[in-house]
Design a protein around this motif. Structure first.
Motif, mmCIF file in Angstrom:
data_model
loop_
_atom_site.group_PDB
_atom_site.id
_atom_site.type_symbol
_atom_site.label_atom_id
_atom_site.label_comp_id
_atom_site.label_asym_id
_atom_site.label_seq_id
_atom_site.Cartn_x
_atom_site.Cartn_y
_atom_site.Cartn_z
ATOM 1 N N ILE A 33 0.884 -1.002 0.198
ATOM 2 C CA ILE A 33 -0.172 -0.420 -0.368
ATOM 3 C C ILE A 33 0.943 1.046 -0.387
ATOM 4 N N GLY A 34 0.958 1.995 -1.146
ATOM 5 C CA GLY A 34 1.270 3.241 -1.518
ATOM 6 C C GLY A 34 0.735 4.058 -0.198
ATOM 7 N N ASP A 35 -0.314 4.528 -0.183
ATOM 8 C CA ASP A 35 -0.928 5.084 0.688
ATOM 9 C C ASP A 35 -1.838 5.020 0.833
ATOM 10 N N GLY A 91 -4.135 7.993 6.300
ATOM 11 C CA GLY A 91 -3.946 7.406 7.572
ATOM 12 C C GLY A 91 -2.979 6.677 7.425
ATOM 13 N N ARG A 92 -2.379 5.793 8.126
ATOM 14 C CA ARG A 92 -1.484 4.977 7.992
ATOM 15 C C ARG A 92 -0.878 3.504 7.414
ATOM 16 N N ALA A 93 -0.722 3.691 6.077
ATOM 17 C CA ALA A 93 -0.449 2.539 5.395
ATOM 18 C C ALA A 93 0.437 1.446 6.046
ATOM 19 N N SER A 94 1.738 1.709 7.089
ATOM 20 C CA SER A 94 2.542 0.490 7.393
ATOM 21 C C SER A 94 1.685 -0.681 8.111
ATOM 22 N N ASN A 112 -1.326 12.329 -6.786
ATOM 23 C CA ASN A 112 -1.472 11.181 -7.191
ATOM 24 C C ASN A 112 -2.183 9.431 -6.508
ATOM 25 N N GLN A 167 -2.068 6.053 -6.616
ATOM 26 C CA GLN A 167 -0.889 4.983 -7.704
ATOM 27 C C GLN A 167 -2.386 3.449 -7.107
ATOM 28 N N LEU A 216 12.008 5.036 -1.397
ATOM 29 C CA LEU A 216 10.385 4.751 -1.841
ATOM 30 C C LEU A 216 10.097 5.362 0.201
ATOM 31 N N ILE A 217 9.060 5.755 0.194
ATOM 32 C CA ILE A 217 8.358 6.137 1.579
ATOM 33 C C ILE A 217 7.262 5.541 1.548
ATOM 34 N N GLY A 218 6.976 4.848 2.401
ATOM 35 C CA GLY A 218 6.134 3.970 2.990
ATOM 36 C C GLY A 218 5.246 4.804 3.937
ATOM 37 N N ASP A 219 5.726 5.363 4.476
ATOM 38 C CA ASP A 219 5.098 6.555 5.093
ATOM 39 C C ASP A 219 5.639 8.047 5.274
ATOM 40 N N ALA A 238 2.413 10.605 1.000
ATOM 41 C CA ALA A 238 4.199 9.344 0.308
ATOM 42 C C ALA A 238 4.453 9.936 -0.806
ATOM 43 N N SER A 239 2.573 9.860 -1.820
ATOM 44 C CA SER A 239 3.268 9.861 -3.294
ATOM 45 C C SER A 239 3.419 11.020 -4.067
ATOM 46 N N GLN A 246 9.502 2.857 9.517
ATOM 47 C CA GLN A 246 10.059 1.304 8.957
ATOM 48 C C GLN A 246 11.539 2.419 8.274
ATOM 49 N N ASP A 259 10.781 5.750 6.229
ATOM 50 C CA ASP A 259 9.686 6.742 6.184
ATOM 51 C C ASP A 259 9.988 7.720 6.513
#
Lengths: 419, 419
Positions: free
Chosen positions: A111-113, A150-153, A339, A341, B110-113, B152-153, B341, B344
């Protein structure tokens, strides 16, 4: 009719065919499709599928596949229907079916975002009433599909344990906050939207095309610590009250599978403003409603021990709850050029109906904790206690179409870490 | 002293050595280290580096490398100092230096959050005053390091154009909102924190260990559309007002490079509460302050044409702005079990000082647009106009240590997409 006998009458008949990511003990994560009680290992039948699909189907996440857009998913679906209904494939393919109970399901995408919306107008009204009895809905609600990041991680698949969060909470009469286990842990009954094809930064998705960017749907439990939330949320919104865990059902039920159950969006109450043009689309008004039935149940530790049936917390439907459609959510989210994704996850927000039996959170059911409810075995609950397990389910029924289900989204609460 | 002559006196002397991700025309993205006006291609000198590092250094993003933690970065740094100071390496290594002006820099991970905080107490006070003159800071501010999730995107490296967002904005005297180009586009001067080693979901990072989870720092411009923000932000916080773009300077300046410039956290004003124990650490009180000087400048289209020097919008310092330290931010973020992560990104929030010359946003400088400022060439500005370019810079100076810089974070505004 599928030659997989268990398909009929299950959540996953031949008309559903949702994709997910699974693994067996020590095995790698890979895509499968649900049929009846089984999962069909797509990597094991690539010789029956279009060769050009292989690159994206032999992956541990579905992002690459979803990025191909609805056309690819539709072609795969058509081919899978052929394979799972034609007896000539049965001998070869039956060996590649694995019992769903034998595998572990995972979050299907990287999940990117993750964004959570607030389109359940009855939920927004119920929550608003607790703060502003005379003026529950803020002036922007009927113009803006309200959402926040929200939080993707910390998004996890159904079955992940819910570690009660520690956090700052302040009693109304206390001078200062304390840090400790949340005392007002809650669930939120939501749908999740998986994004398929994305858009470039700076290029909004027009409302008329927004539906094509949706790969599919799942159930989503936006676990919430109400005491942390009340203390932290001003002025920038919920943060630690939510980001300790979000649980999703593992199957991506495609927009195509849900098409027979689409409904008109409910007409806006008289006096409500019409959506601004960038959110207004005739086809979406006609077919933007999601005819998805929703249910949340609770099983306590004591209920499990004594074999008491789960307590039904909530029964409602998405179309009776959503003031904004999924297409409006996507169009609004990208309207400033943001954007999206492939593999992004969007929550609808809590989907409460206007009935007391259709409230999608304990905050609403117990009226902010002031009216605890009695469960079937006599236990009382205002919020979740350790050992409580919440299960979300959803399904669709319509004339001329069989029942299909979204599967389950389950989480059991375990105690907070020691301080 | 490095044998790279341009190193001395630049942002990037031998004492800095920040990592970044670059590419040449048609070349692949790969890690490099900044030295003077050059970037040293790490993939081209792997035979001089520890073989076990190769797997994570031959990647298009630095996530894997940062996940190794501060120990690995420290070893790499030590080795690079050796290579870039010892003349014996010069012949081989000099050929692998590429002019920074010859390459394109990218977001290094690559930004996870991406999370944005609000630890600039003068900024929070200034903004709060515009809404609540008598009570600018909410009661939670001095207990809770306030933060919220961002997008993040849409994080991009310095140089990315700033497409003015369209969005809903409502004039105070209007009956309804309109959708159109933001008229109150703003910058926000922030620092970014890159997370190194992460934590498992459900396992908070203790305050005493929080610093070890920070890989390094960068500049961050949290572009903000104030008219969209005012209309949308209640009750769940900023969303489309912010997520159209966030720009970062491309270099990760390591915690170790910044160590000589650490300072005590400013003592809390008398009457302020002490941090709760999970946010309180003696070593952090002693060394948690970031002695980083900050500057924001503006160049308009007209100024560029007539060769007028940039207008200085803001000059301040991080330690004079931050009520909460970077370690407190990290400890708080994970205090509910939320998992951070490697890769981040965390923004500090706007770093305004208590001086009128140290305000980190036009919202503050122009007092909500009511007091436009005059630029050196006579132009007036309340908010950003198309063609305006904002440049953020930061540097550190201390007795016995040379000046090091964080590089630049630049963005130029271009017109909104046609409706």
């Amino acid at each position: 009719m599928s030659w997989v006998d268990s398909a009929r009458g299950s959540d996953f008949p031949i008309e559903n065919l949702p994709l997910g990511i699974f693994s067996e003990a020590k095995g790698r994560r890979r895509p499968g499709v649900a049929i009846g009680d089984y999962i069909l290992d797509l990597c094991a039948i690539t010789d029956l599928l279009d060769e050009s699909w292989r690159e994206d189907l032999e992956q541990p996440v579905l992002n690459g596949w979803l990025a191909r857009g609805q056309g690819a998913t539709s072609e795969l679906r058509e081919r899978l229907i052929e394979i799972l209904t034609d007896e000539r494939y049965r001998d070869d393919v039956e060996a590649q079916l694995i019992g769903q109970s034998e595998v572990r399901m995972h979050v299907p995408c990287l999940i990117g975002d993750y964004t959570d919306f607030y389109v359940g107008i009855h939920h927004a009204t119920n929550v608003g009433k607790q703060f502003r009895p005379d003026n529950p809905l803020l002036p922007n609600y009927k113009y803006v599909p309200i959402g926040y990041h929200g939080r993707a991680s910390s998004v996890r698949a159904s079955g992940e344990e819910v570690v009660r969060p520690n956090g700052q909470r302040k009693a109304p009469d206390a001078d200062a906050p304390e840090y400790g286990p949340s005392r007002r842990l809650d669930y939120e009954l939501e749908l999740g939207i998986w994004i398929g094809r994305g858009n470039e930064l700076g290029s909004p998705i027009p409302i008329g095309e927004a539906g094509e960017h949706i790969a599919g749907y799942c159930l989503l439990n936006d676990w919430s610590a109400r005491d942390l939330q009340a203390w932290e949320y001003q002025p920038l919104g919920p943060f630690l009250a939510k980001n300790f865990l979000t649980t999703v059902s593992p199957w991506i039920v495609s927009a195509e599978a849900l098409a027979p159950y689409r409904e008109p969006m409910p007409p806006r109450p008289s006096g409500d403003p019409q959506p601004l043009p960038y959110l207004d689309d005739a086809a979406d008004r006609e077919r933007g409603g999601l005819g998805i039935q929703l249910e949340a149940t609770l099983t306590t530790e004591q209920m499990r021990r004594s074999g008491v049936a789960p307590h039904i917390l909530s029964r409602g439907s998405a179309d009776a709850a959503m003031y904004w459609s999924a297409a409006q959510i996507v169009a609004h989210h990208s309207s400033n050029g943001c954007n999206l994704q492939a593999g992004d996850l969007i929550g609808t927000g809590t989907l409460s109906t206007d009935s007391v039996s259709g409230l999608g959170s304990l905050l609403e059911i117990s009226q902010g904790g002031k009216q605890p409810i009695q469960l079937a075995n006599g236990e009382m609950r205002a919020f979740l206690e350790d050992g409580d397990e919440v299960t979300l389910r959803a399904w669709c029924e319509a004339d001329g179409a069989p029942r299909i289900g979204l599967g389950e989204c389950v989480g059991r609460v375990v105690p907070a870490p020691a301080l």
